[in-house]
Design a protein around this motif. Structure first.
Motif, short mmCIF file in Angstrom:
data_model
loop_
_atom_site.label_atom_id
_atom_site.label_comp_id
_atom_site.label_asym_id
_atom_site.label_seq_id
_atom_site.Cartn_x
_atom_site.Cartn_y
_atom_site.Cartn_z
N VAL A 120 0.84 -1.21 0.00
CA VAL A 120 0.00 0.00 0.00
C VAL A 120 0.87 1.26 0.00
O VAL A 120 0.51 2.26 -0.62
CB VAL A 120 -1.01 0.06 1.17
N GLY A 121 2.02 1.21 0.67
CA GLY A 121 2.96 2.31 0.62
C GLY A 121 2.51 3.49 1.48
O GLY A 121 1.41 3.52 2.03
N GLY A 122 3.40 4.48 1.59
CA GLY A 122 3.14 5.65 2.41
C GLY A 122 1.95 6.46 1.92
O GLY A 122 1.08 6.86 2.68
N THR A 123 1.93 6.70 0.61
CA THR A 123 0.83 7.47 0.04
C THR A 123 -0.46 6.66 0.13
O THR A 123 -1.51 7.17 0.51
CB THR A 123 1.12 7.79 -1.45
N GLY A 124 -0.33 5.36 -0.16
CA GLY A 124 -1.51 4.51 -0.25
C GLY A 124 -2.17 4.26 1.09
O GLY A 124 -3.40 4.23 1.18
N ILE A 125 -1.39 4.10 2.15
CA ILE A 125 -2.01 3.74 3.43
C ILE A 125 -2.86 4.91 3.93
O ILE A 125 -3.91 4.72 4.55
CB ILE A 125 -0.97 3.28 4.48
N ARG A 126 -2.42 6.11 3.59
CA ARG A 126 -3.19 7.29 3.99
C ARG A 126 -4.52 7.33 3.25
O ARG A 126 -5.59 7.53 3.82
CB ARG A 126 -2.37 8.53 3.67
N PHE B 14 6.41 5.33 4.87
CA PHE B 14 6.62 4.07 4.13
C PHE B 14 7.08 4.41 2.72
O PHE B 14 6.67 5.43 2.17
CB PHE B 14 5.30 3.29 3.99
N PRO B 15 7.87 3.54 2.11
CA PRO B 15 8.20 3.75 0.69
C PRO B 15 6.96 3.49 -0.18
O PRO B 15 6.06 2.78 0.24
CB PRO B 15 9.29 2.72 0.42
N TYR C 101 -6.77 -0.08 -5.69
CA TYR C 101 -7.77 0.63 -4.88
C TYR C 101 -9.18 0.35 -5.29
O TYR C 101 -9.49 0.38 -6.47
CB TYR C 101 -7.51 2.16 -4.92
#
Lengths: 443, 485
Positions: free
Chosen positions: A344-350, B51-52, B30
């Motif tokens: 999910v990544g940093g951008t995605g988890i948000r 997170f990366p 998504y």
């Protein structure tokens, strides 16, 4: 049998080497009166294909999505799990290895767990995280025991809005000790009532959960301050770590220990287990922490590598003086979690956490529109409590027939909350699913 | 000797996760946003974790490369003593993945989860039959968790009789977690030494057993791979002073269908589904540590318990003497499914045969390696055999050197420096799923290493040379811990 490679010829030649005649002879050291008299009384073996039929039949007996719409969280959440994660986890180099005692042959597990520790620490805003414990409940119990060890005090205060089943596990763990558990009641707004704290001293720790069992977000900063004023350790528990993709993390709000359940991070619900006990603390407490830790180091040639470290805390070295008895943990689940956090990544988890928040806000708003009461007015994440008119049980049963599980009845856990149900909506629920639920509840 | 298994192949370097990726990438599909965005107080929101951002390909390559630096049972022989690294059948994985199991919410109304409850109920029955104990809980999530549950039950038992014991006897041949589990219940471990035959004598126990002692924790077969042949007599002594006998059943793989644990005086026993019952160890877990008890202790088992009533399965909390809950829900159900599949695939005769072959394999290795390495106890063993580095001491070669060199030959090392009763222990547990050919290759490799210890000891000291990394500096790792990146 396909798992047993020995031919009769193998067996006789091996027996000959050992110098005995029969397989039974291998057990001559077992006294006659310790022997089992008859054969095992188990079903006859099934072929692989018979087993498939048998198991599919058993599994077909359970209410699961997409056939059922389950609006229930309460410590076990439905989230989408990318196939890439299931596929990577099934790689047998990960799945069929033991605890990485021999680091040269286990660098894959070790680096992955180091990455899990790192991303967990970042998610929770803590300085150090361990390699995992069994589940959210045992993680909380270990956190409390750790606080008792650090402070050498015997009283702990636990919010009544920590998952009721976690609190029961804590009771089990502490039963043989002389530690006292004080339960903090809750306020009308769905947050923990701290007034009882004013009257007690000598606390080892104060533990709260946020988002709490009612889904309400606690004022961690204020609780942390009050806890630290008492010179006690501040423990925050959680059942839904995805929340910290969006909300302030426990570390930034003063937590000394943050622990909880990581099932949301790419682990199937599996009827409650295997789960993932996530556990993090301030670095100054690391030598009091239970569970395994992976550390970075170098090999003989100066090349980067990873090892299990600080093992002096563990039972194989200190036996009864160990920080805990934990040995096997939830390593493969921790791997699932790090794969999930990376996917999910940093951008995605948000974004994903925001979507979860919005879905449950939509459902909450629709309940209100339909004339039902939202029991607590604090801001919630993913979950919230709805009060229904008396007699909702019948409606609940009718909805089950329509393959909708309309929340969790709370009276089992909080007898005063009759007719109140805990609902959960994650990214897996569409607007259409939620509208169908509201129609069903209204009808 | 035949060509060695150990060789080198192309494996790839791989940076840390956070050294990869680029902001804006994503490895997750998504779902459609079909609701609007609602207000959320700024006070509550954080900046989100650092997170990366990675694509699906980035993630898949990363973990595939990492996996290739690992060694598992599917790679080769993994003779870790005390760990029972047998083959993990693939069909078990299929069963646990079935949506009706893996997708099940633990708090579903029980009439919507009959299948999984039935499986748990039956598995309890199977384990009860295999051990000869009367009642079983599947709730503990690991062996040590089962030990803790067992200790809590022993504690609750004494409390119900208004007794407060302060001690528990733990032999030097018990598993390492035993004293730690007992300590959690406030018990002080009283050590007792095994005799010259490697087993516990009844006299040694009689000497220290008293009314202030809650009982004894025996590992049987013990960590020397020997059956505690005096167990019945020992149990009588312990019982006569009001104590209970706890048996660590981690080594049950040696005696399925052979020993009736219920009739040798054992009151409480835990099993490890990730050892005896073939579920994968996952690089450290999850496991499952069911606890089996005799009838008079059943009342203390953790709740909820699966009960059968009019052909329906229910979760019952109605056990007022219960020690309470050990796990948030019911334990590691996913692991139970795999063990259940294993038992159904094997059937009664093959389970017994598995134990026989596990013991056959260990005795074969013991015989063949005798004289190559020093045998700690010169008598027939059960499922594992214990050597030491005594014969290699003259060359200043240690157990560590020996097993690191075994890696270069393509074998995972045995358990080392455990049990503590044997100096420089090398504990070999081949399990029944290794064929004679594999054992012979292992034996050849051990002989080659022993020869090298004589002729070229530096080869051992510098080993391994064929792994991803060479020997690692564990001292610095512990002195200056670097636990996050």
């Amino acid at each position: 049998m396909r798992y047993l490679p020995h031919t009769n010829e193998d067996i006789s030649s091996m027996l000959q080497v050992i110098g005995i005649d029969t397989l039974d002879g291998l057990f001559s050291n077992i006294p006659e009166d310790c022997r089992r008299a008859g054969d095992l009384n188990l079903p006859k073996p099934l072929s692989e294909w018979e087993l498939n039929d048998h198991m599919s039949k058993l599994a077909g007996n359970t209410a699961v999505s997409p056939e059922y719409k389950v609006f229930m969280g309460a410590g076990s959440y439905e989230h989408f799990i990318p196939e890439s994660i299931s596929y990577l986890l099934s790689r047998s180099e990960f799945a069929t290895s033991y605890t990485p005692y021999q680091p040269e042959m286990s660098q894959g597990t070790l680096q992955a767990i180091y990455e899990y520790q790192t991303l967990t620490a970042r998610l929770l805003g803590m300085e150090v995280a361990n390699a995992s414990l069994y589940d959210g409940a045992s993680a909380l119990a270990e956190a409390l025991l750790m606080a008792i060890r650090i402070t050498r005090r015997k009283k702990i205060a636990v919010s009544s809005l920590i998952h009721p089943l976690y609190r029961r596990v804590v009771q089990t763990y502490l039963a043989p000790t002389d530690c006292r558990i004080l339960e903090l009641s809750y306020l009308k707004n769905g947050r923990t009532d701290l007034t009882a704290l004013d009257e007690i001293d000598d606390l080892a720790a104060v533990a709260v959960q946020s988002p709490n069992f009612f889904g309400c977000i606690e004022n961690l900063q204020a609780i942390g301050k009050k806890t630290h004023d008492k010179d006690a350790l501040f423990i925050t528990s959680f059942t839904e770590p995805l929340a910290y993709g969006l909300l302030k993390n426990p570390g930034s709000l003063g937590a000394d220990i943050a622990c909880g359940e990581g099932q949301s991070l790419g682990i199937p619900r599996s009827f409650g287990g295997p789960a993932l006990g996530m556990f993090a603390s301030k670095m100054k407490y690391v030598r009091n922490m239970s569970g395994r830790l992976v550390g970075k180091t170098k090999d003989m040639d100066g090349k980067k590598g990873f090892v299990l470290t600080l093992a002096t805390r563990e039972q194989h070295i200190r036996r009864e003086k160990a920080t805990s008895n934990i040995c096997t943990n939830s390593s493969l689940c921790a791997l699932a979690a790090v794969m999930y956090m990376a996917s999910v990544g940093g951008t995605g988890i948000r974004e994903l956490a925001r979507l979860n928040y919005d879905k449950s806000e939509y459902l909450k708003k629709e309940f209100k529109k339909a004339g039902f009461t939202i029991s607590f007015d604090s801001t919630t994440f993913n979950e919230f409590v709805v009060e229904f008119p008396a007699g909702f049980e019948t409606k609940y049963e009718n909805l089950l027939d329509k393959k909708i599980v309309s929340g969790l009845p709370l009276a089992t856990y909080y007898p005063e909350l009759t007719n109140q149900y805990l609902f959960c909506a994650t990214e897996t629920k569409t607007k259409e699913d939620m509208d169908a639920l509201i129609r069903g509840v209204k009808s | 000797m035949k060509e060695s298994l150990g060789t080198t192949g192309l494996i790839l370097n791989e940076p840390m996760l956070w050294e990869k990726g680029k902001k804006g990438r994503c490895g997750f599909s998504y779902p459609q946003r079909d609701v609007e965005s609602y207000h959320l107080d700024d006070e509550l929101t954080g900046t989100g974790p650092d997170f990366p951002d990675l694509s699906e390909v980035d993630v898949v390559r990363h973990f595939t490369r990492l996996s290739q630096w690992n060694f598992g049972v599917d790679t080769g022989m993994y003779p870790l003593g005390s760990c029972t690294m047998k083959y993990n059948p693939k069909t078990n994985e299929r069963q646990a993945r079935l949506e009706g199991f893996s997708g099940a919410h633990p708090l579903l109304p029980t009439h919507l989860s009959q299948g999984v409850l039935k499986l748990m109920f039956q598995l309890e029955g199977f384990l009860s039959d295999i051990t000869g104990m009367d009642a079983v809980t599947l709730q503990p999530a690991a062996g040590a968790h089962g030990e803790l549950a067992g200790m809590l039950i022993i504690h609750a038992f004494h409390k119900s009789k208004c007794l407060h014991c302060s001690k528990i006897i733990v032999p030097d041949t018990a598993h390492g977690t035993n004293p730690a589990s007992a300590a959690l219940c406030g018990y002080r471990s009283v050590p007792v030494k095994s005799n010259e035959k490697g087993v516990l004598s009844a006299e040694a126990v009689a000497e220290i057993m008293d009314e202030d002692t809650a009982g004894i924790m025996i590992t049987n077969p013990n960590t020397l791979g020997l059956f505690e042949e005096n167990v019945k007599k020992i149990a009588e002594i312990v019982h006569s002073k009001g104590g209970l006998v706890y048996c660590d059943g981690a080594n049950m793989n040696a005696v399925m269908g052979i020993v009736h644990m219920g009739e040798i005086g054992v009151d409480v026993l835990h099993l490890n589904l990730h050892k005896t019952f073939s579920t994968p160890h996952g690089g450290g877990g999850p496991g499952s540590g069911p606890l089996c008890v005799k009838k008079d202790l059943e009342t203390f088992l953790p709740v909820p318990r699966v009960v059968k009533n009019n052909n329906r399965y229910l979760l019952s909390e109605n056990f007022p003497d219960s020690i309470g809950k050990m796990h948030t829900f019911y334990g590691n159900v996913g692991v139970m499914i795999k063990a259940y599949s294993y038992i159904l695939s094997m059937g009664p005769d093959n389970l017994k045969k598995a134990s026989q072959l596990a013991v056959l394999n260990a005795n074969y290795i013991q015989k063949k390696l005798q004289g190559i390495f020093h045998l700690a106890y010169d008598r027939p063993c059960m499922h594992e055999c214990i050597f030491s580095d005594k014969l290699q001491k003259a060359q200043k070669i240690t157990t560590l050197d020996i097993v690191k060199r075994l890696m270069d030959y393509g074998f995972h090392p045995p358990t080392i420096y455990f049990p503590l009763v044997v100096n420089g222990a090398i504990m070999i547990e081949p399990t029944e799923t290794e064929s004679k050919e594999n054992l012979d290759l292992f034996i050849e490799a051990c002989k080659a290493v022993a020869n090298e210890a004589q002729d070229n000891p530096d080869l051992l000291r510098k080993a391994p040379t064929r792994c991803k990394v060479r020997r690692l500096d564990e001292t610095t790792a512990a002195r200056h811990p670097c636990l996050t990146g």
